[in-house]
Design a protein around this motif. Structure first.
Motif, PDB file in Angstrom:
ATOM      1  N   ALA A  23     -39.015 -12.360  45.099  1.00  0.00           N
ATOM      2  CA  ALA A  23     -37.769 -12.811  44.916  1.00  0.00           C
ATOM      3  C   ALA A  23     -37.927 -13.069  42.933  1.00  0.00           C
ATOM      4  N   VAL A  24     -36.600 -12.141  42.300  1.00  0.00           N
ATOM      5  CA  VAL A  24     -36.812 -11.343  41.193  1.00  0.00           C
ATOM      6  C   VAL A  24     -35.957 -12.057  40.166  1.00  0.00           C
ATOM      7  N   SER A  25     -35.484 -12.995  38.831  1.00  0.00           N
ATOM      8  CA  SER A  25     -34.528 -13.862  38.261  1.00  0.00           C
ATOM      9  C   SER A  25     -33.604 -12.514  37.512  1.00  0.00           C
ATOM     10  N   ARG A  26     -33.957 -11.268  37.659  1.00  0.00           N
ATOM     11  CA  ARG A  26     -32.965 -10.261  36.884  1.00  0.00           C
ATOM     12  C   ARG A  26     -33.099  -9.300  37.758  1.00  0.00           C
ATOM     13  N   THR A  27     -32.152  -8.053  37.174  1.00  0.00           N
ATOM     14  CA  THR A  27     -32.669  -6.434  37.924  1.00  0.00           C
ATOM     15  C   THR A  27     -34.142  -6.496  37.999  1.00  0.00           C
ATOM     16  N   ILE A  28     -34.429  -5.773  39.114  1.00  0.00           N
ATOM     17  CA  ILE A  28     -35.530  -4.743  38.748  1.00  0.00           C
ATOM     18  C   ILE A  28     -35.497  -3.609  38.538  1.00  0.00           C
ATOM     19  N   VAL A  29     -34.101  -3.245  38.643  1.00  0.00           N
ATOM     20  CA  VAL A  29     -34.031  -1.531  38.056  1.00  0.00           C
ATOM     21  C   VAL A  29     -34.649  -1.200  36.925  1.00  0.00           C
ATOM     22  N   SER A  30     -34.712  -2.217  35.824  1.00  0.00           N
ATOM     23  CA  SER A  30     -35.465  -1.955  34.542  1.00  0.00           C
ATOM     24  C   SER A  30     -36.347  -2.343  34.540  1.00  0.00           C
ATOM     25  N   ILE A  31     -37.210  -2.751  34.958  1.00  0.00           N
ATOM     26  CA  ILE A  31     -38.634  -3.519  35.333  1.00  0.00           C
ATOM     27  C   ILE A  31     -39.865  -2.010  35.328  1.00  0.00           C
ATOM     28  N   ASN A  32     -40.935  -1.797  34.079  1.00  0.00           N
ATOM     29  CA  ASN A  32     -40.977  -0.630  34.269  1.00  0.00           C
ATOM     30  C   ASN A  32     -42.217  -1.046  35.478  1.00  0.00           C
ATOM     31  N   SER A  33     -42.852  -1.824  36.026  1.00  0.00           N
ATOM     32  CA  SER A  33     -43.380  -1.715  37.386  1.00  0.00           C
ATOM     33  C   SER A  33     -43.910  -3.268  38.051  1.00  0.00           C
ATOM     34  N   MET A  34     -43.301  -3.589  39.669  1.00  0.00           N
ATOM     35  CA  MET A  34     -44.020  -4.376  39.930  1.00  0.00           C
ATOM     36  C   MET A  34     -44.998  -3.946  41.274  1.00  0.00           C
ATOM     37  N   GLY A  35     -46.047  -5.283  41.368  1.00  0.00           N
ATOM     38  CA  GLY A  35     -47.040  -5.190  41.758  1.00  0.00           C
ATOM     39  C   GLY A  35     -47.116  -6.847  42.407  1.00  0.00           C
TER      40      GLY A  35
END
Length: 119
Positions: A23-35
């Motif tokens: 779970a991410v505390s902010r929108t993930i739309v603008s995050i470069n990469s998740m892993g």
């Protein structure tokens, strides 16, 4: 700042499945990469799977065909579906987010969730 909270770890027999959530505390739309990364006792942390903003995925050779990384924009959550688990998949699994702000990259990590696969 980005806070990451992992869940879904546990004890499972070899051949079983687990579904990890981050779970991410902010929108993930603008995050470069998740892993997802993992660290076994006495070993260095290693990459398991990543997904970029554009939807490209990358997997460690050891998990290809067994693990799947996905994301849900509405829930700001990233998942790792793990099938056909092996004892060597045991470790602490960490969620990672890489952001870029004015060209400056930052890495954020969750606290980790333990995955134990018994033989």
């Amino acid at each position: 700042q980005v806070q990451l909270v992992e869940s879904g770890g546990g004890l499972v027999q070899a051949g079983g499945s687990l579904n990890l959530s981050c779970a991410v505390s902010r929108t993930i739309v603008s995050i470069n990469s998740m892993g997802w990364y993992r660290q076994a006792p006495g070993k260095q942390r290693e990459l398991v799977a990543t997904i970029t903003k554009g939807g490209n995925t990358n997997y460690a050779d050891s998990v290809k065909g067994r693990f799947t990384i996905t994301r849900d924009y509405a829930k700001n959550t990233v998942y790792l579906r793990m099938n056909s688990l092996k004892p060597e998949d045991t470790g602490v699994y960490y969620c990672n987010a890489e952001t870029s702000n004015w060209g400056v990259k930052s890495d954020y990590w969750g606290q980790g969730t333990q995955v134990t696969v018994s033989s």
